[in-house]
Scaffold this motif. Structure first.
Motif, PDB file in Angstrom:
ATOM      1  N   GLU A  67      14.430  44.881  17.026  1.00 52.30           N
ATOM      2  CA  GLU A  67      15.920  45.516  17.707  1.00 52.30           C
ATOM      3  C   GLU A  67      16.808  45.916  16.535  1.00 52.30           C
ATOM      4  O   GLU A  67      17.865  46.625  16.998  1.00 52.30           O
ATOM      5  CB  GLU A  67      16.437  44.349  18.282  1.00 52.30           C
ATOM      6  CG  GLU A  67      15.981  42.776  19.328  1.00 52.30           C
ATOM      7  CD  GLU A  67      15.189  44.728  20.589  1.00 52.30           C
ATOM      8  OE1 GLU A  67      17.176  45.572  20.895  1.00 52.30           O
ATOM      9  OE2 GLU A  67      14.538  44.690  21.424  1.00 52.30           O
ATOM     10  N   MET A  94      18.229  46.324  25.806  1.00 55.48           N
ATOM     11  CA  MET A  94      17.809  45.188  26.366  1.00 55.48           C
ATOM     12  C   MET A  94      17.037  44.536  28.246  1.00 55.48           C
ATOM     13  O   MET A  94      16.666  43.508  27.923  1.00 55.48           O
ATOM     14  CB  MET A  94      19.430  44.298  26.434  1.00 55.48           C
ATOM     15  CG  MET A  94      19.911  43.726  24.914  1.00 55.48           C
ATOM     16  SD  MET A  94      21.287  43.460  25.328  1.00 55.48           S
ATOM     17  CE  MET A  94      21.215  41.744  25.401  1.00 55.48           C
ATOM     18  N   GLN A  97      13.747  44.457  27.240  1.00 50.75           N
ATOM     19  CA  GLN A  97      12.441  43.495  26.564  1.00 50.75           C
ATOM     20  C   GLN A  97      13.027  42.422  27.269  1.00 50.75           C
ATOM     21  O   GLN A  97      12.219  41.693  27.277  1.00 50.75           O
ATOM     22  CB  GLN A  97      13.922  43.127  25.175  1.00 50.75           C
ATOM     23  CG  GLN A  97      13.709  44.136  24.333  1.00 50.75           C
ATOM     24  CD  GLN A  97      12.831  44.078  23.292  1.00 50.75           C
ATOM     25  OE1 GLN A  97      11.617  43.570  23.771  1.00 50.75           O
ATOM     26  NE2 GLN A  97      11.871  45.401  22.980  1.00 50.75           N
ATOM     27  N   SER A  98      14.070  42.290  28.389  1.00 50.32           N
ATOM     28  CA  SER A  98      13.772  41.018  29.110  1.00 50.32           C
ATOM     29  C   SER A  98      13.038  41.079  30.250  1.00 50.32           C
ATOM     30  O   SER A  98      13.025  40.256  31.400  1.00 50.32           O
ATOM     31  CB  SER A  98      15.387  40.746  29.460  1.00 50.32           C
ATOM     32  OG  SER A  98      16.315  41.603  30.167  1.00 50.32           O
TER      33      SER A  98
END
Length: 168
Positions: A67, A94, A97-98
């Motif tokens: 990150e 984000m 990544q999620s």
């Protein structure tokens, strides 16, 4: 509207062809996948040389290492006055990544979570729940809620480094 930078493969072209754009995206993906493999192999070698479990070492190092470039890019874009690019970069990272890596993990990983791996999952859920609860109650993001997770992270680092608690 903010000006988009030129392609690396066509730096002087104001309107590069679709082929050049697609080719640059494909080369970037190949480089990212190759870099990810090198990163994972490196994390594994380093963790074993220090006597840590690769899982535990990756839980400590990988989040920062993966990150940090996103954060640096966003800071540079804000500094250059490209705020919407910075927000889009962080939001996109984000969301990605999620969703995507988590989906692959859920589908292709044998689930045998115990010890410190289980603790890390519990810490993540509790910290996220705390932030969500504070945000819902206050109807806005509260800085202390966002920094609350550091307590769990530091506790987890302590547990890993001292070997306290569970093995895994």
């Amino acid at each position: 509207m903010e000006e988009v930078e030129h392609l690396y493969f066509a730096p002087k072209s104001e309107n590069p062809s679709l082929f050049i754009m697609v080719f640059q995206v494909i080369v970037a993906l190949v480089l990212m996948i190759g870099g990810a493999h090198m990163f994972v192999e490196g994390i594994e070698k380093i963790s074993l040389s220090f006597g840590f479990s690769p899982l535990l070492f990756s839980l400590l190092v990988a989040p920062v290492a993966t990150e940090l470039p996103e954060k640096v890019n966003s800071v540079l874009w804000v500094w250059r006055g490209k705020d919407s690019l910075a927000v889009g970069n962080i939001s996109g990272a984000m969301v990605f990544q999620s969703t995507i890596p988590v989906s692959f993990g859920v589908l292709f990983t044998d689930w045998n979570i115990e010890g410190l791996a289980l603790i890390s999952g519990i810490f993540a859920v509790v910290a996220a729940s705390f932030v969500m609860t504070l945000s819902f109650a206050g109807k806005k993001l509260i800085p202390i809620g966002l920094t609350f997770g550091i307590i769990f992270y530091l506790t987890y680092i302590y547990m890993v480094l001292t070997g306290n608690g569970l093995t895994g």
